[in-house]
Design a protein around this motif. Structure first.
Motif, PDB file in Angstrom:
ATOM      1  N   VAL A   1       4.559 -73.911 -42.337  1.00  0.00           N
ATOM      2  CA  VAL A   1       4.915 -75.327 -42.310  1.00  0.00           C
ATOM      3  C   VAL A   1       6.388 -75.508 -42.688  1.00  0.00           C
ATOM      4  CG1 VAL A   1       4.333 -77.633 -43.144  1.00  0.00           C
ATOM      5  CG2 VAL A   1       2.550 -75.868 -42.999  1.00  0.00           C
ATOM      6  N   VAL A   2       7.059 -76.383 -41.943  1.00  0.00           N
ATOM      7  CA  VAL A   2       8.467 -76.668 -42.207  1.00  0.00           C
ATOM      8  C   VAL A   2       8.648 -78.167 -42.400  1.00  0.00           C
ATOM      9  CG1 VAL A   2      10.829 -76.574 -41.324  1.00  0.00           C
ATOM     10  CG2 VAL A   2       9.266 -74.666 -40.901  1.00  0.00           C
ATOM     11  N   LEU A   3       9.246 -78.543 -43.510  1.00  0.00           N
ATOM     12  CA  LEU A   3       9.632 -79.927 -43.761  1.00  0.00           C
ATOM     13  C   LEU A   3      10.970 -80.160 -43.075  1.00  0.00           C
ATOM     14  CD1 LEU A   3       8.695 -82.419 -45.510  1.00  0.00           C
ATOM     15  CD2 LEU A   3      10.287 -81.589 -47.247  1.00  0.00           C
TER      16      LEU A   3
ATOM     17  N   PHE B   1      10.509 -87.523 -50.854  1.00  0.00           N
ATOM     18  CA  PHE B   1      10.605 -86.215 -50.206  1.00  0.00           C
ATOM     19  C   PHE B   1       9.851 -85.142 -50.990  1.00  0.00           C
ATOM     20  CE2 PHE B   1      14.173 -88.082 -47.778  1.00  0.00           C
ATOM     21  CZ  PHE B   1      13.786 -87.688 -46.509  1.00  0.00           C
ATOM     22  N   VAL B   2       9.827 -85.262 -52.302  1.00  0.00           N
ATOM     23  CA  VAL B   2       9.007 -84.354 -53.102  1.00  0.00           C
ATOM     24  C   VAL B   2       7.535 -84.533 -52.726  1.00  0.00           C
ATOM     25  CG1 VAL B   2       8.215 -83.800 -55.429  1.00  0.00           C
ATOM     26  CG2 VAL B   2      10.647 -84.196 -55.012  1.00  0.00           C
ATOM     27  N   ALA B   3       7.106 -85.790 -52.589  1.00  0.00           N
ATOM     28  CA  ALA B   3       5.729 -86.066 -52.173  1.00  0.00           C
ATOM     29  C   ALA B   3       5.459 -85.516 -50.777  1.00  0.00           C
ATOM     30  CB  ALA B   3       5.454 -87.564 -52.214  1.00  0.00           C
ATOM     31  N   ALA B   4       6.447 -85.647 -49.877  1.00  0.00           N
ATOM     32  CA  ALA B   4       6.290 -85.127 -48.518  1.00  0.00           C
ATOM     33  C   ALA B   4       6.137 -83.611 -48.532  1.00  0.00           C
ATOM     34  CB  ALA B   4       7.485 -85.530 -47.663  1.00  0.00           C
ATOM     35  N   ALA B   5       6.877 -82.956 -49.409  1.00  0.00           N
ATOM     36  CA  ALA B   5       6.756 -81.502 -49.518  1.00  0.00           C
ATOM     37  C   ALA B   5       5.356 -81.127 -50.009  1.00  0.00           C
ATOM     38  CB  ALA B   5       7.818 -80.954 -50.461  1.00  0.00           C
ATOM     39  N   GLY B   6       4.813 -81.900 -50.948  1.00  0.00           N
ATOM     40  CA  GLY B   6       3.462 -81.640 -51.418  1.00  0.00           C
ATOM     41  C   GLY B   6       2.436 -81.807 -50.312  1.00  0.00           C
ATOM     42  N   PHE B   7       2.615 -82.860 -49.511  1.00  0.00           N
ATOM     43  CA  PHE B   7       1.725 -83.071 -48.369  1.00  0.00           C
ATOM     44  C   PHE B   7       1.841 -81.913 -47.386  1.00  0.00           C
ATOM     45  CE2 PHE B   7       1.429 -84.362 -43.934  1.00  0.00           C
ATOM     46  CZ  PHE B   7       0.129 -84.836 -43.857  1.00  0.00           C
ATOM     47  N   ALA B   8       3.078 -81.515 -47.083  1.00  0.00           N
ATOM     48  CA  ALA B   8       3.307 -80.456 -46.103  1.00  0.00           C
ATOM     49  C   ALA B   8       2.695 -79.134 -46.552  1.00  0.00           C
ATOM     50  CB  ALA B   8       4.805 -80.294 -45.851  1.00  0.00           C
ATOM     51  N   ALA B   9       2.814 -78.839 -47.838  1.00  0.00           N
ATOM     52  CA  ALA B   9       2.320 -77.559 -48.345  1.00  0.00           C
ATOM     53  C   ALA B   9       0.812 -77.425 -48.197  1.00  0.00           C
ATOM     54  CB  ALA B   9       2.728 -77.384 -49.801  1.00  0.00           C
ATOM     55  N   SER B  10       0.109 -78.555 -48.167  1.00  0.00           N
ATOM     56  CA  SER B  10      -1.351 -78.506 -48.070  1.00  0.00           C
ATOM     57  C   SER B  10      -1.879 -79.135 -46.782  1.00  0.00           C
ATOM     58  CB  SER B  10      -1.969 -79.224 -49.276  1.00  0.00           C
ATOM     59  OG  SER B  10      -1.540 -80.573 -49.329  1.00  0.00           O
ATOM     60  N   VAL B  11      -1.006 -79.324 -45.791  1.00  0.00           N
ATOM     61  CA  VAL B  11      -1.416 -79.973 -44.560  1.00  0.00           C
ATOM     62  C   VAL B  11      -2.495 -79.166 -43.843  1.00  0.00           C
ATOM     63  CG1 VAL B  11       0.332 -78.872 -43.087  1.00  0.00           C
ATOM     64  CG2 VAL B  11      -0.528 -81.150 -42.498  1.00  0.00           C
ATOM     65  N   SER B  12      -3.393 -79.869 -43.191  1.00  0.00           N
ATOM     66  CA  SER B  12      -4.466 -79.208 -42.449  1.00  0.00           C
ATOM     67  C   SER B  12      -3.884 -78.259 -41.400  1.00  0.00           C
ATOM     68  CB  SER B  12      -5.337 -80.263 -41.757  1.00  0.00           C
ATOM     69  OG  SER B  12      -6.282 -79.657 -40.912  1.00  0.00           O
ATOM     70  N   GLY B  13      -4.394 -77.042 -41.373  1.00  0.00           N
ATOM     71  CA  GLY B  13      -3.939 -76.058 -40.404  1.00  0.00           C
ATOM     72  C   GLY B  13      -2.772 -75.217 -40.879  1.00  0.00           C
ATOM     73  N   GLY B  14      -2.221 -75.554 -42.045  1.00  0.00           N
ATOM     74  CA  GLY B  14      -1.109 -74.791 -42.578  1.00  0.00           C
ATOM     75  C   GLY B  14      -1.575 -73.561 -43.340  1.00  0.00           C
ATOM     76  N   ASN B  15      -0.671 -72.595 -43.483  1.00  0.00           N
ATOM     77  CA  ASN B  15      -1.013 -71.365 -44.200  1.00  0.00           C
ATOM     78  C   ASN B  15      -0.602 -71.418 -45.669  1.00  0.00           C
ATOM     79  OD1 ASN B  15       1.756 -71.060 -44.124  1.00  0.00           O
ATOM     80  ND2 ASN B  15       1.761 -69.111 -43.025  1.00  0.00           N
ATOM     81  N   GLY B  16      -0.137 -72.592 -46.131  1.00  0.00           N
ATOM     82  CA  GLY B  16       0.252 -72.748 -47.520  1.00  0.00           C
ATOM     83  C   GLY B  16       1.661 -72.304 -47.830  1.00  0.00           C
ATOM     84  N   LYS B  17       2.387 -71.826 -46.827  1.00  0.00           N
ATOM     85  CA  LYS B  17       3.764 -71.378 -47.024  1.00  0.00           C
ATOM     86  C   LYS B  17       4.714 -72.426 -46.460  1.00  0.00           C
ATOM     87  CE  LYS B  17       2.654 -66.458 -46.985  1.00  0.00           C
ATOM     88  NZ  LYS B  17       2.949 -65.132 -46.380  1.00  0.00           N
TER      89      LYS B  17
ATOM     90  N   GLY C   1       8.658 -74.104 -45.830  1.00  0.00           N
ATOM     91  CA  GLY C   1      10.112 -74.036 -45.716  1.00  0.00           C
ATOM     92  C   GLY C   1      10.638 -75.437 -45.474  1.00  0.00           C
ATOM     93  N   ALA C   2      11.952 -75.581 -45.520  1.00  0.00           N
ATOM     94  CA  ALA C   2      12.561 -76.890 -45.278  1.00  0.00           C
ATOM     95  C   ALA C   2      13.885 -76.700 -44.546  1.00  0.00           C
ATOM     96  CB  ALA C   2      12.801 -77.633 -46.589  1.00  0.00           C
ATOM     97  N   VAL C   3      14.148 -77.602 -43.611  1.00  0.00           N
ATOM     98  CA  VAL C   3      15.430 -77.624 -42.912  1.00  0.00           C
ATOM     99  C   VAL C   3      15.928 -79.055 -42.896  1.00  0.00           C
ATOM    100  CG1 VAL C   3      14.343 -77.903 -40.618  1.00  0.00           C
ATOM    101  CG2 VAL C   3      16.664 -76.981 -40.796  1.00  0.00           C
ATOM    102  N   GLY C   4      17.235 -79.224 -43.091  1.00  0.00           N
ATOM    103  CA  GLY C   4      17.796 -80.563 -43.104  1.00  0.00           C
ATOM    104  C   GLY C   4      19.236 -80.560 -42.639  1.00  0.00           C
ATOM    105  N   PHE C   5      19.686 -81.726 -42.209  1.00  0.00           N
ATOM    106  CA  PHE C   5      20.994 -81.863 -41.585  1.00  0.00           C
ATOM    107  C   PHE C   5      21.786 -82.969 -42.271  1.00  0.00           C
ATOM    108  CE2 PHE C   5      17.613 -80.678 -38.731  1.00  0.00           C
ATOM    109  CZ  PHE C   5      18.080 -79.484 -38.201  1.00  0.00           C
ATOM    110  N   CYS C   6      22.994 -82.661 -42.717  1.00  0.00           N
ATOM    111  CA  CYS C   6      23.863 -83.629 -43.390  1.00  0.00           C
ATOM    112  C   CYS C   6      23.145 -84.146 -44.647  1.00  0.00           C
ATOM    113  CB  CYS C   6      24.252 -84.732 -42.423  1.00  0.00           C
ATOM    114  SG  CYS C   6      25.477 -85.869 -43.103  1.00  0.00           S
ATOM    115  N   TYR C   7      22.775 -85.406 -44.693  1.00  0.00           N
ATOM    116  CA  TYR C   7      21.989 -85.911 -45.820  1.00  0.00           C
ATOM    117  C   TYR C   7      20.780 -85.007 -46.057  1.00  0.00           C
ATOM    118  CZ  TYR C   7      18.690 -88.846 -48.390  1.00  0.00           C
ATOM    119  OH  TYR C   7      17.779 -89.304 -49.303  1.00  0.00           O
ATOM    120  N   GLY C   8      20.134 -84.612 -44.973  1.00  0.00           N
ATOM    121  CA  GLY C   8      18.969 -83.746 -45.079  1.00  0.00           C
ATOM    122  C   GLY C   8      19.295 -82.370 -45.620  1.00  0.00           C
ATOM    123  N   GLY C   9      20.498 -81.862 -45.298  1.00  0.00           N
ATOM    124  CA  GLY C   9      20.912 -80.583 -45.859  1.00  0.00           C
ATOM    125  C   GLY C   9      21.045 -80.666 -47.363  1.00  0.00           C
ATOM    126  N   GLY C  10      21.630 -81.769 -47.841  1.00  0.00           N
ATOM    127  CA  GLY C  10      21.710 -81.985 -49.273  1.00  0.00           C
ATOM    128  C   GLY C  10      20.337 -82.112 -49.907  1.00  0.00           C
TER     129      GLY C  10
END
Length: 310
Positions: free
Chosen positions: A115-117, A178-194, A196-205
């Motif tokens: 899973v990638v945020l 975004f912390v909450a979104a990461a928590g959701f992503a880490a346990s999302v249905s179909g995910g392997n529990g691993k 990562g995150a990618v972001g651009f400009c504001y998202g990179g920060g």
């Protein structure tokens, strides 16, 4: 930092008569100020007039040429049958209360997926970031792309309005979203529990920030984003890929101190600066896009996620 020498950029221009490759470096800096809210539209147009006159055009035409063309750059259409996409909402008690995110995954998948945020620039979840999420799905990931503007009605469909709305956010609450979104992503249905995150400009920060808050974040790819606070770098457990444009003084000035902090903390990281590029060079909806640099940076991003998340 690794210095990457890249071929001349291939630009996406909204006005064929205007050649972005010939833009004065000061115009790029002016546009960067506009994009990041340091000046408004009127301020850009007034200050861009001299560049427009030198090019035989108008300031409004220059701005049009610099602005995103989402349709032209789209790589994976919203209705692509290879991708299953949906919008989901989940709680963010420490943030604005609720987050809305665009979630994509391969339509056909065998077994749990990494899973990638995906974290947008300072305009919210626009069509370009949705396209990035669909691209990740085709590469075998589940992508979760939150919209920071959801508490204010969501991405408004207009980049100027989006920037104006973005400035109204309480960033302390947004970070918690975004912390909450990461928590959701880490346990999302179909995910392997691993995760990562990618972001651009504001998202990179935001990727750099999240790395200090999330001990279970395994990998982060930060494209031309603000660094994490030096005093918090020691908390980073993720492996970081840090991407820079060469012509981006605002972001690059902070790198020496951030690099020193990362080395002192023993944080696993690689940094690359791409020669001749502008801030935002990975965004293929604008003339800042550099095809060679973007392809190489994205290949490194996928390699990081494939190595650490599978």
């Amino acid at each position: 930092m690794n210095q990457e020498t890249m071929p001349t950029a291939t630009a996406v221009a909204a006005a064929p008569a205007i050649n972005p490759a010939q833009f004065d470096p000061e115009l790029w800096c002016l546009f960067d100020q506009y994009v990041h809210g340091d000046i408004d539209r009127r301020g850009f147009l007034d200050r861009a007039t001299r560049f427009a006159l030198a090019s035989g055009t108008t300031a409004a035409a220059l701005l049009a040429a610099l602005s995103p063309d989402f349709a032209q750059a789209q790589k994976v259409p919203p209705g692509d049958t290879r991708v299953r996409a949906e919008f989901v909402e989940f709680a963010s008690p420490a943030g604005y209360g609720k987050v809305r995110a665009y979630v994509t995954r391969p339509a056909q998948a065998s077994g749990p997926l990494p899973v990638v945020l995906v974290i947008h620039e300072n305009r919210g979840l626009n069509p370009h970031i949705e396209d990035i999420a669909r691209r990740l799905a085709l590469d075998g990931f589940i992508a979760v792309a939150p919209d920071a503007l959801f508490p204010l009605g969501g991405y408004p469909g207009d980049e100027d309005k989006a920037r104006e709305q973005f400035a109204k956010l309480d960033q302390a609450k947004t970070r918690e979203d975004f912390v909450a979104a990461a928590g959701f992503a880490a346990s999302v249905s179909g995910g392997n529990g691993k995760l990562g995150a990618v972001g651009f400009c504001y998202g990179g920060g935001m990727v750099n920030f999240l790395a200090t808050r999330l001990p279970d974040l395994l990998a982060g790819a930060a494209f031309y984003g603000a660094p994490a606070p030096a005093e918090q770098v020691g908390q980073i457990k993720a492996e970081l890929l840090i991407i820079f444009a060469e012509n981006d003084d605002r972001i690059n000035a902070a790198w020496p101190a951030y690099e020193a902090a990362l080395k002192s903390a023993g944080t696993r990281h690689e940094a690359f600066k791409y020669a001749g590029t502008q801030h935002g060079f990975n965004n293929d909806t604008t003339p800042r896009y550099d095809a060679g640099a973007a392809q190489q940076a994205w290949a490194r991003t996928l390699a990081l996620f494939n190595r650490t998340l599978r």
